[in-house]
Design a protein around this motif. Structure first.
Motif, PDB file in Angstrom:
ATOM      1  N   GLN A   1      16.344 -49.142  46.049  1.00  0.00           N
ATOM      2  CA  GLN A   1      16.194 -50.522  46.519  1.00  0.00           C
ATOM      3  C   GLN A   1      14.743 -50.976  46.395  1.00  0.00           C
ATOM      4  O   GLN A   1      14.462 -52.110  45.996  1.00  0.00           O
ATOM      5  CB  GLN A   1      16.661 -50.631  47.971  1.00  0.00           C
ATOM      6  N   GLN A   2      13.796 -50.075  46.714  1.00  0.00           N
ATOM      7  CA  GLN A   2      12.378 -50.420  46.597  1.00  0.00           C
ATOM      8  C   GLN A   2      11.990 -50.638  45.137  1.00  0.00           C
ATOM      9  O   GLN A   2      11.176 -51.517  44.824  1.00  0.00           O
ATOM     10  CB  GLN A   2      11.519 -49.307  47.214  1.00  0.00           C
ATOM     11  N   ARG A   3      12.594 -49.885  44.215  1.00  0.00           N
ATOM     12  CA  ARG A   3      12.337 -50.112  42.785  1.00  0.00           C
ATOM     13  C   ARG A   3      12.819 -51.506  42.371  1.00  0.00           C
ATOM     14  O   ARG A   3      12.133 -52.211  41.616  1.00  0.00           O
ATOM     15  CB  ARG A   3      13.050 -49.053  41.943  1.00  0.00           C
ATOM     16  N   LEU A   4      13.989 -51.909  42.882  1.00  0.00           N
ATOM     17  CA  LEU A   4      14.485 -53.252  42.591  1.00  0.00           C
ATOM     18  C   LEU A   4      13.542 -54.319  43.138  1.00  0.00           C
ATOM     19  O   LEU A   4      13.265 -55.321  42.483  1.00  0.00           O
ATOM     20  CB  LEU A   4      15.884 -53.420  43.182  1.00  0.00           C
ATOM     21  N   ILE A   5      13.017 -54.108  44.339  1.00  0.00           N
ATOM     22  CA  ILE A   5      12.068 -55.063  44.935  1.00  0.00           C
ATOM     23  C   ILE A   5      10.814 -55.178  44.075  1.00  0.00           C
ATOM     24  O   ILE A   5      10.266 -56.277  43.891  1.00  0.00           O
ATOM     25  CB  ILE A   5      11.725 -54.642  46.379  1.00  0.00           C
ATOM     26  N   GLU A   6      10.342 -54.049  43.533  1.00  0.00           N
ATOM     27  CA  GLU A   6       9.140 -54.089  42.696  1.00  0.00           C
ATOM     28  C   GLU A   6       9.412 -54.850  41.397  1.00  0.00           C
ATOM     29  O   GLU A   6       8.525 -55.550  40.893  1.00  0.00           O
ATOM     30  CB  GLU A   6       8.672 -52.664  42.395  1.00  0.00           C
ATOM     31  N   PHE A   7      10.630 -54.722  40.832  1.00  0.00           N
ATOM     32  CA  PHE A   7      10.976 -55.532  39.654  1.00  0.00           C
ATOM     33  C   PHE A   7      10.912 -57.018  39.987  1.00  0.00           C
ATOM     34  O   PHE A   7      10.396 -57.826  39.208  1.00  0.00           O
ATOM     35  CB  PHE A   7      12.383 -55.164  39.158  1.00  0.00           C
ATOM     36  N   ILE A   8      11.465 -57.391  41.144  1.00  0.00           N
ATOM     37  CA  ILE A   8      11.465 -58.794  41.556  1.00  0.00           C
ATOM     38  C   ILE A   8      10.045 -59.270  41.828  1.00  0.00           C
ATOM     39  O   ILE A   8       9.661 -60.391  41.477  1.00  0.00           O
ATOM     40  CB  ILE A   8      12.355 -58.984  42.798  1.00  0.00           C
ATOM     41  N   ARG A   9       9.223 -58.403  42.429  1.00  0.00           N
ATOM     42  CA  ARG A   9       7.832 -58.777  42.721  1.00  0.00           C
ATOM     43  C   ARG A   9       7.067 -59.051  41.422  1.00  0.00           C
ATOM     44  O   ARG A   9       6.216 -59.938  41.363  1.00  0.00           O
ATOM     45  CB  ARG A   9       7.155 -57.640  43.502  1.00  0.00           C
ATOM     46  N   ALA A  10       7.386 -58.291  40.370  1.00  0.00           N
ATOM     47  CA  ALA A  10       6.713 -58.476  39.082  1.00  0.00           C
ATOM     48  C   ALA A  10       7.271 -59.646  38.285  1.00  0.00           C
ATOM     49  O   ALA A  10       6.741 -59.973  37.222  1.00  0.00           O
ATOM     50  CB  ALA A  10       6.820 -57.192  38.260  1.00  0.00           C
ATOM     51  N   GLY A  11       8.349 -60.276  38.754  1.00  0.00           N
ATOM     52  CA  GLY A  11       8.931 -61.415  38.058  1.00  0.00           C
ATOM     53  C   GLY A  11       9.860 -61.041  36.926  1.00  0.00           C
ATOM     54  O   GLY A  11      10.228 -61.898  36.119  1.00  0.00           O
ATOM     55  N   SER A  12      10.279 -59.780  36.830  1.00  0.00           N
ATOM     56  CA  SER A  12      11.179 -59.328  35.772  1.00  0.00           C
ATOM     57  C   SER A  12      12.620 -59.521  36.229  1.00  0.00           C
ATOM     58  O   SER A  12      13.255 -58.588  36.741  1.00  0.00           O
ATOM     59  CB  SER A  12      10.900 -57.859  35.430  1.00  0.00           C
ATOM     60  N   VAL A  13      13.133 -60.727  36.045  1.00  0.00           N
ATOM     61  CA  VAL A  13      14.475 -61.049  36.546  1.00  0.00           C
ATOM     62  C   VAL A  13      15.547 -60.268  35.795  1.00  0.00           C
ATOM     63  O   VAL A  13      16.454 -59.679  36.395  1.00  0.00           O
ATOM     64  CB  VAL A  13      14.736 -62.569  36.438  1.00  0.00           C
ATOM     65  N   GLU A  14      15.450 -60.252  34.452  1.00  0.00           N
ATOM     66  CA  GLU A  14      16.469 -59.550  33.671  1.00  0.00           C
ATOM     67  C   GLU A  14      16.462 -58.051  33.965  1.00  0.00           C
ATOM     68  O   GLU A  14      17.513 -57.431  34.115  1.00  0.00           O
ATOM     69  CB  GLU A  14      16.230 -59.795  32.180  1.00  0.00           C
ATOM     70  N   SER A  15      15.270 -57.467  34.054  1.00  0.00           N
ATOM     71  CA  SER A  15      15.178 -56.036  34.368  1.00  0.00           C
ATOM     72  C   SER A  15      15.737 -55.754  35.756  1.00  0.00           C
ATOM     73  O   SER A  15      16.399 -54.735  35.973  1.00  0.00           O
ATOM     74  CB  SER A  15      13.718 -55.577  34.279  1.00  0.00           C
ATOM     75  N   ALA A  16      15.483 -56.674  36.693  1.00  0.00           N
ATOM     76  CA  ALA A  16      15.997 -56.486  38.055  1.00  0.00           C
ATOM     77  C   ALA A  16      17.514 -56.513  38.079  1.00  0.00           C
ATOM     78  O   ALA A  16      18.169 -55.682  38.729  1.00  0.00           O
ATOM     79  CB  ALA A  16      15.426 -57.558  38.980  1.00  0.00           C
ATOM     80  N   LEU A  17      18.121 -57.478  37.347  1.00  0.00           N
ATOM     81  CA  LEU A  17      19.583 -57.570  37.318  1.00  0.00           C
ATOM     82  C   LEU A  17      20.203 -56.344  36.654  1.00  0.00           C
ATOM     83  O   LEU A  17      21.200 -55.790  37.147  1.00  0.00           O
ATOM     84  CB  LEU A  17      20.006 -58.838  36.585  1.00  0.00           C
ATOM     85  N   ASP A  18      19.616 -55.911  35.538  1.00  0.00           N
ATOM     86  CA  ASP A  18      20.143 -54.718  34.852  1.00  0.00           C
ATOM     87  C   ASP A  18      20.040 -53.488  35.749  1.00  0.00           C
ATOM     88  O   ASP A  18      20.977 -52.682  35.842  1.00  0.00           O
ATOM     89  CB  ASP A  18      19.381 -54.481  33.548  1.00  0.00           C
ATOM     90  N   PHE A  19      18.899 -53.339  36.410  1.00  0.00           N
ATOM     91  CA  PHE A  19      18.710 -52.167  37.279  1.00  0.00           C
ATOM     92  C   PHE A  19      19.685 -52.184  38.445  1.00  0.00           C
ATOM     93  O   PHE A  19      20.242 -51.148  38.824  1.00  0.00           O
ATOM     94  CB  PHE A  19      17.268 -52.140  37.797  1.00  0.00           C
ATOM     95  N   ALA A  20      19.907 -53.373  39.029  1.00  0.00           N
ATOM     96  CA  ALA A  20      20.828 -53.471  40.166  1.00  0.00           C
ATOM     97  C   ALA A  20      22.258 -53.127  39.753  1.00  0.00           C
ATOM     98  O   ALA A  20      22.983 -52.429  40.476  1.00  0.00           O
ATOM     99  CB  ALA A  20      20.777 -54.880  40.763  1.00  0.00           C
ATOM    100  N   GLN A  21      22.682 -53.599  38.580  1.00  0.00           N
ATOM    101  CA  GLN A  21      24.057 -53.346  38.134  1.00  0.00           C
ATOM    102  C   GLN A  21      24.269 -51.886  37.762  1.00  0.00           C
ATOM    103  O   GLN A  21      25.324 -51.313  38.028  1.00  0.00           O
ATOM    104  CB  GLN A  21      24.385 -54.242  36.934  1.00  0.00           C
ATOM    105  N   GLN A  22      23.266 -51.264  37.159  1.00  0.00           N
ATOM    106  CA  GLN A  22      23.445 -49.902  36.659  1.00  0.00           C
ATOM    107  C   GLN A  22      23.190 -48.836  37.712  1.00  0.00           C
ATOM    108  O   GLN A  22      23.836 -47.780  37.693  1.00  0.00           O
ATOM    109  CB  GLN A  22      22.511 -49.664  35.465  1.00  0.00           C
ATOM    110  N   ASN A  23      22.254 -49.061  38.637  1.00  0.00           N
ATOM    111  CA  ASN A  23      21.835 -48.004  39.559  1.00  0.00           C
ATOM    112  C   ASN A  23      22.236 -48.233  41.009  1.00  0.00           C
ATOM    113  O   ASN A  23      22.522 -47.269  41.722  1.00  0.00           O
ATOM    114  CB  ASN A  23      20.299 -47.834  39.487  1.00  0.00           C
TER     115      ASN A  23
END
Length: 585
Positions: A108-130
């Protein structure tokens, strides 16, 4: 409330209180052990080594092992969650394998760091896969995942209702949880003892406030004793009972013996049920929350110590219930320090937000998930409702449209529409909508075919039973049926004068009649059954390839419509076909 000694507080002056404290002796070795325990548990390696040399207090653990643990903590506090997880696995791979809740919080903290960096697509992919597979097995994980994904619905996620996840305190909370797990795996204490003693001090003062007026420690950092004021002590050294949750009596009212007549005022409460479903519930909750904070502020003016933030926050925490209490626990656990005004502002933002623009309300609806596909709702109806919802959001990207549309689909459609037939993500919102409509049509067609198959054998059996029964009930005129060249049955009776049928108890050639008199199926019946089996086998192949029967496929070809989804476009342009299979026009 009565009167007498139960309503009187003892007043202790500063000099008497200091004498009592001076009489309490604490060995210096115990203090040194407390300090060393704090340094070791929190990971201050160099300070622990220096303190060991100066005081002679043994740390009790290998200080080199603390260095590895602190590298993990520093990496996590710096936002490098992946590096922290790798170091934990190097220390002990069983830590993350044996604690699924800790593993989920790290992801969950990794997902928050993706969102903090503004990587929306990476955040969505990470949330769906992990994270999605973990949330499917645990309702608590699912709720936390939904709160985290809701950050994507706001332009300024830090000021959103779930903005506490973006605070540095969230990193600290996750780092402390991981640090405690490492300590537990090393058979060490999960938390230092010194903070526990400070909590015990605050609890003891809160209990003593109900019984006496005494010099308090209001600031733990300075540990300075604050003597009671003259107004608190009273003219005769006695005062009415005034605990954190009891209001003072009215001034100037005494009985004949000079004792105070106590007046009890119940503390305001805010209890929001978990299953609140009545009409206009949100507006009712907002009004109740505003009224609660208004009453709390008035009540704190009467409570002893009501001008101190710890008393204010403690009073709020003990007067909340239901959903409000759950929110309070989550909000306070994510912060080490907070003030009453911060708590009140967050409470209003959560349960009584001000009137917001339509775009913000629409994003809040998306984040809450209340727009999802209803029972027995068709895809076009859901699409119309979804597009009406997102219309006020002018800057919604194509990827966000695809994500929120997929998230609102029913469980069956969501699984089939996660990717296209080639297993790739959808590139446009329009392709996703057309694909979803085609999937719905195929599902409905399959249901109709199965329903027809389920009814067919029953109707044949009824017809056979009726035909056999008619033969039994007509002994004087044996009725037979023969097949003409055109395949139509012609019925005749014996003695009719026309050679259209045979007389007597001969074999019936009508497959609907079904059996000879001896009970053995006729050749025509067996032939028809064989043809039916062949037709079903053929239709199964067509259903598997084209999601329709052979006759339906021929009808679509005659109508010059798509042979895949029956829409008015060429088959080669059908969005249901894989992109690699589409032919150029």
């Amino acid at each position: 409330m009565g009167r007498g000694e139960a309503g009187i507080k003892k007043s202790i002056p500063l000099d008497a209180w200091e004498q009592k404290l001076a009489a309490v002796k604490i060995p210096k070795s115990d203090l040194n052990k407390l300090i060393m325990n704090f340094l070791v548990t929190e990971g201050y390696v160099e300070a622990a080594r220096v303190f060991e040399k100066e005081s002679g207090t043994a740390p009790g653990v290998n200080l080199d092992a603390i260095t590895d643990r602190m590298e993990v903590r520093r990496a996590l506090q710096g936002g490098d969650v992946e590096a922290a997880m790798e170091r934990v696995n190097d220390l002990d791979p069983e830590i993350l394998e044996s604690q699924p809740k800790l593993f989920f919080h790290l992801q969950q903290q990794r997902l928050i760091e993706f969102i903090r960096a503004g990587s929306v697509e990476s955040a969505l992919d990470f949330a769906q896969q992990n994270l999605a597979p973990l949330a499917e097995e645990n309702a608590e994980f699912l709720e936390e995942l939904e709160r985290t994904v809701a950050l994507l619905a706001f332009e300024d996620s830090k000021s959103s209702p779930v903005g506490d996840l973006m605070d540095v305190a969230q990193r600290q909370k996750t780092a402390s949880e991981l640090n405690a797990a490492i300590l537990q795996s090393q058979a060490q204490e999960r938390e230092p003892r010194l903070p526990l003693l400070l909590k015990l001090l605050l609890w003891a003062q809160a209990q003593l406030d109900e019984r006496a007026i005494y010099p308090r420690i209001n600031d733990l950092a300075t540990a300075q004793l604050v003597p009671p004021t003259k107004a608190e002590a009273g003219p005769v050294g006695r005062e009415e009972q005034r605990g954190p949750f009891a209001a003072p009596p009215r001034q100037g009212r005494f009985d004949d013996e000079g004792e105070v007549i106590e007046l009890s005022i119940p503390a305001p409460k805010l209890d929001i049920p978990h299953d609140m479903k009545q009409k206009n519930a949100e507006r009712s909750i907002a009004d109740t929350t505003r009224a609660y904070l208004r009453d709390i502020r008035m009540y704190l003016q009467l409570v002893h110590g009501g001008d101190r933030d710890p008393v204010k926050c403690l009073l709020v925490g003990n007067t909340l219930g239901g959903v409000a209490k759950t929110w309070y626990d989550q909000w306070t656990l994510a912060r080490q320090t907070y003030t009453f005004e911060e708590l009140a502002t967050a409470l209003l933002a959560r349960f009584a937000p001000e009137v917001q623009p339509l775009s913000v309300e629409a994003r809040n609806t998306l984040a809450s998930g209340s727009y999802r596909m209803r029972h027995d709702e068709t895809v076009p109806a859901y699409q119309s409702r979804f597009e009406a919802l997102i219309t006020p959001i002018g800057n919604l990207t194509e990827d966000e449209r695809i994500f929120w549309f997929q998230r609102g689909l029913s469980e069956v459609l969501a699984k089939k529409c996660a990717t296209d037939l080639a297993g790739k993500d959808f590139e446009s919102y329009g392709d996703l909508v057309r694909f979803t409509q085609g999937v719905e049509k195929r599902l409905l067609a399959g249901q109709r075919v199965h329903a027809m198959r389920a009814q067919g054998p029953t109707l044949d059996a009824v017809a056979n039973d009726q035909g056999t029964e008619m033969e039994r009930r007509t002994p004087t005129a044996a009725v037979t049926t023969v097949r003409t060249d055109r395949g139509h049955g012609v019925r005749g009776a014996s003695g009719s004068g026309h050679p259209r049928g045979s007389a007597g108890a001969g074999q019936s050639s009508d497959p609907a009649r079904g059996k000879r008199k001896g009970g053995t199926p006729t050749a025509a019946v067996m032939h028809e059954a064989k043809n039916e089996t062949k037709r079903q086998r053929t239709n199964d192949g067509w259903l598997k390839k084209w999601e329709c029967t052979q006759s339906e496929f021929k009808r679509r070809r005659r109508m010059k419509v798509c042979q895949r989804c029956a829409e008015e476009h060429p088959t080669r342009d059908c969005p249901l076909l894989p992109r690699l299979a589409q032919q150029p026009k």
